[in-house]
Design a protein around this motif. Structure first.
Motif, PDB file in Angstrom:
ATOM      1  N   VAL A 131      50.474  31.800  27.865  1.00 21.22           N
ATOM      2  CA  VAL A 131      49.907  33.081  27.437  1.00 21.22           C
ATOM      3  C   VAL A 131      48.647  32.811  26.630  1.00 21.22           C
ATOM      4  O   VAL A 131      48.684  32.066  25.650  1.00 21.22           O
ATOM      5  CB  VAL A 131      50.925  33.879  26.615  1.00 21.22           C
ATOM      6  N   VAL A 132      47.533  33.386  27.033  1.00 22.68           N
ATOM      7  CA  VAL A 132      46.273  33.131  26.338  1.00 22.68           C
ATOM      8  C   VAL A 132      45.758  34.348  25.581  1.00 22.68           C
ATOM      9  O   VAL A 132      44.901  34.209  24.716  1.00 22.68           O
ATOM     10  CB  VAL A 132      45.163  32.633  27.300  1.00 22.68           C
ATOM     11  N   ALA A 133      46.251  35.532  25.894  1.00 19.41           N
ATOM     12  CA  ALA A 133      45.758  36.725  25.202  1.00 19.41           C
ATOM     13  C   ALA A 133      46.858  37.765  25.110  1.00 19.41           C
ATOM     14  O   ALA A 133      47.646  37.939  26.041  1.00 19.41           O
ATOM     15  CB  ALA A 133      44.546  37.312  25.920  1.00 19.41           C
ATOM     16  N   LEU A 134      46.894  38.427  23.968  1.00 20.58           N
ATOM     17  CA  LEU A 134      47.895  39.452  23.690  1.00 20.58           C
ATOM     18  C   LEU A 134      47.182  40.712  23.270  1.00 20.58           C
ATOM     19  O   LEU A 134      46.236  40.667  22.484  1.00 20.58           O
ATOM     20  CB  LEU A 134      48.799  38.962  22.557  1.00 20.58           C
TER      21      LEU A 134
ATOM     22  N   GLY B 233      46.550  43.963  21.335  1.00 22.10           N
ATOM     23  CA  GLY B 233      46.841  44.720  20.122  1.00 22.10           C
ATOM     24  C   GLY B 233      46.160  46.070  20.241  1.00 22.10           C
ATOM     25  O   GLY B 233      46.157  46.692  21.309  1.00 22.10           O
TER      26      GLY B 233
ATOM     27  N   GLU C 182      43.177  46.783  20.435  1.00 23.01           N
ATOM     28  CA  GLU C 182      41.905  46.805  21.176  1.00 23.01           C
ATOM     29  C   GLU C 182      42.055  47.368  22.579  1.00 23.01           C
ATOM     30  O   GLU C 182      41.074  47.801  23.188  1.00 23.01           O
ATOM     31  CB  GLU C 182      41.288  45.406  21.221  1.00 23.01           C
ATOM     32  N   GLY C 183      43.272  47.323  23.156  1.00 22.28           N
ATOM     33  CA  GLY C 183      43.472  47.870  24.495  1.00 22.28           C
ATOM     34  C   GLY C 183      43.269  46.835  25.587  1.00 22.28           C
ATOM     35  O   GLY C 183      42.753  45.746  25.358  1.00 22.28           O
TER      36      GLY C 183
ATOM     37  N   ARG D 127      37.929  39.683  26.806  1.00 24.54           N
ATOM     38  CA  ARG D 127      38.105  38.471  25.989  1.00 24.54           C
ATOM     39  C   ARG D 127      38.508  37.295  26.872  1.00 24.54           C
ATOM     40  O   ARG D 127      38.024  36.181  26.689  1.00 24.54           O
ATOM     41  CB  ARG D 127      39.170  38.763  24.941  1.00 24.54           C
TER      42      ARG D 127
ATOM     43  N   LEU E 132      36.784  33.686  27.244  1.00 20.64           N
ATOM     44  CA  LEU E 132      37.486  32.411  27.019  1.00 20.64           C
ATOM     45  C   LEU E 132      37.277  31.473  28.206  1.00 20.64           C
ATOM     46  O   LEU E 132      37.124  30.264  28.032  1.00 20.64           O
ATOM     47  CB  LEU E 132      38.982  32.654  26.796  1.00 20.64           C
TER      48      LEU E 132
ATOM     49  N   ASP F 146      33.616  30.212  28.144  1.00 17.48           N
ATOM     50  CA  ASP F 146      33.446  29.210  27.085  1.00 17.48           C
ATOM     51  C   ASP F 146      34.135  27.898  27.401  1.00 17.48           C
ATOM     52  O   ASP F 146      33.967  26.930  26.659  1.00 17.48           O
ATOM     53  CB  ASP F 146      34.084  29.687  25.765  1.00 17.48           C
ATOM     54  N   GLY F 147      34.999  27.864  28.403  1.00 21.06           N
ATOM     55  CA  GLY F 147      35.782  26.663  28.682  1.00 21.06           C
ATOM     56  C   GLY F 147      36.978  26.504  27.766  1.00 21.06           C
ATOM     57  O   GLY F 147      37.642  25.470  27.781  1.00 21.06           O
ATOM     58  N   ARG F 148      37.289  27.531  26.934  1.00 18.98           N
ATOM     59  CA  ARG F 148      38.463  27.413  26.067  1.00 18.98           C
ATOM     60  C   ARG F 148      39.734  27.655  26.854  1.00 18.98           C
ATOM     61  O   ARG F 148      40.820  27.331  26.408  1.00 18.98           O
ATOM     62  CB  ARG F 148      38.351  28.374  24.884  1.00 18.98           C
ATOM     63  N   VAL F 149      39.606  28.283  27.990  1.00 24.81           N
ATOM     64  CA  VAL F 149      40.711  28.434  28.935  1.00 24.81           C
ATOM     65  C   VAL F 149      40.162  27.944  30.265  1.00 24.81           C
ATOM     66  O   VAL F 149      39.025  28.273  30.623  1.00 24.81           O
ATOM     67  CB  VAL F 149      41.143  29.910  29.023  1.00 24.81           C
TER      68      VAL F 149
END
Lengths: 293, 293
Positions: free
Chosen positions: B189-192, B194, B196-197, B204, B208, B211-214
């Motif tokens: 799981v990389v994003a949850l 809240g 923000e919808g 996001r 990610l 950016d290469g973070r995922v």
């Protein structure tokens, strides 16, 4: 958790350095403790200036080269420090035959593991090559958050409700190995930290308040907890002065971190920033129902 | 859940309309069913053009005016539809003495409730004034997701791992009354979601990956579930063509929503967008361990 300062050994300390300010901070503090740390800066991750330290730049998956450096420098203890933003892909991993034989789950972990699984695998691979993995807080005394306020401000009863809501959310996330942080405002969790990290989550909260999607009349609290099943030698949640600045920009009342299982980086600057901005920074117990003092 | 089309009554249907495309969609569909809906557009929330319908614009907390409109228009059924981004502050609430007497928990809920608590309170206040609150899917047949693929693409075994990880996270969030959505990539799981919808969460994830973070080599799945304790008359999770477009922009393989407890808006456009972009859209059972077909 009791923090014992390790007895000096005959071998050298290595710090495998990822991104952010933490690794340099740990290296300097280790030097003050009489260590002569050897830095393995991870390519594409480490962003500090390591010119003042013995160091080598190696790829995160290149365990063959890392093992060789351990042998050449007489490394017997290793600290993993800093963020690893880019998870290694299996194509990047070059384990030695020796380490691979000892850690048969390596490929499966890389394919499907969460952060914890990947970290445990990295630690297993390192220990298979003969060195011991220790926590940064075992080298640098005073890095762990204590229980109670850090700085001159403390939480109110209203904040306590946010702290409890944040604890419940961070616990649920941590159990799923998803993240360590949450922001609660008015008793309601409004943001959960995934792969984007704490700073990006705080920026999001600032936007939600600016948009009016979250009331800006209430302040709110950032909660960071260690994942319940987390190996404490790596990736403890941490806060630093930039976390306090991000919380201030999001209009929060303060920050709560898990006492004994979270790092406070640059503590004097954290205290100074928190005092100036009126934010509390609080070490809490995960299951505390009583208000910490 | 069985969806029964309600028998025609003598009274008029009201739609309390928040933000987004859903309320207008529901109003048009209700008209096709022979209803003559009266729209109460929430000020600062409703953003559709209501000029084609009988409507009034009222503040979300102004239950006195809302009750009066119900009486004047002979309203006997009310649908709550669309997002309410700005939670009412207690200073904005104008309950009538009659409704307040019936709903003594109103102030406590506004001070500390999650979304569910606020919604339940709003429904209690409406029903205290004599009208019945019903779900949008009770007025518009075919709005609920069915089990199985919606569109021509379906999930692979790799996607199933992401679906399961997303279900676990969305379940945990839902139980805490935090959110309904999660994105899993490579089983992690990389994003949850809240406050923000979903659209902001998908944006996001796209960042990610950029950016290469995922890893952008793996695709991933958006999962949206109804909160376990959620009142199905309001705030069912929904997807529409823009959700599919956001998932495509995030490089996801598809979307899984809870069959029978999630709305598919503009279904033909959802199918067309999903077919064109190669994404699957799948109705799933919350606890299904078997792969849906």
């Amino acid at each position: 958790m009791a923090v014992s300062h390790l007895p000096r050994t005959s071998g050298r300390l290595a710090i495998i350095a990822g991104a952010g300010a933490l690794p340099h901070h740990v290296a300097e503090a280790a030097r003050r403790q009489g260590e002569d740390p050897f830095i393995i800066a991870l390519s594409r991750e480490a962003d500090a200036d390591w010119s003042g330290f013995d160091h080598a730049t190696l790829a995160i998956g290149d365990f063959a080269a890392i093992s060789k450096a351990f042998a050449a420098e007489g490394i017997d203890r290793v600290v993993l420090s800093g963020a690893v933003r880019r998870r290694p892909d299996w194509r990047d991993i070059r384990p030695t035959l020796k380490t691979l034989a000892k850690v048969p789950s390596v490929l499966r972990t890389l394919v499907s593991g969460g952060d914890d699984a990947v970290l445990r695998m990295a630690m297993d691979l390192i220990e298979a090559s003969g060195a011991r993995v220790i926590g940064a807080h075992e080298v640098v005394p005073g890095l762990l958050a204590d229980i109670g306020p850090i700085g001159e401000h403390t939480s109110t009863d209203d904040d306590l409700r946010d702290i409890e809501a944040g604890i419940a959310a961070a616990n649920a996330l941590g159990t799923l190995d998803v993240g360590q942080g949450a922001v609660a405002i008015g008793g309601r969790v409004v943001a959960l930290e995934g792969a984007e990290g704490t700073d990006a989550m705080l920026a999001r909260v600032a936007e939600l308040k600016a948009d009016g999607r979250v009331s800006s009349r209430r302040r709110g609290v950032l909660v960071k907890l260690c994942k319940p099943q987390q190996d404490e030698r790596a990736d403890l949640p941490s806060i630093g002065p930039s976390t306090v600045a991000g919380a201030e920009a999001a209009g929060l009342a303060g920050i709560a971190v898990e006492a004994g299982r979270a790092l406070v980086l640059e503590r004097p600057a954290v205290i100074e920033t928190a005092n100036r901005s009126g934010l509390f920074v609080l070490g809490i117990e995960r299951n505390a129902r009583e208000r910490p003092r």
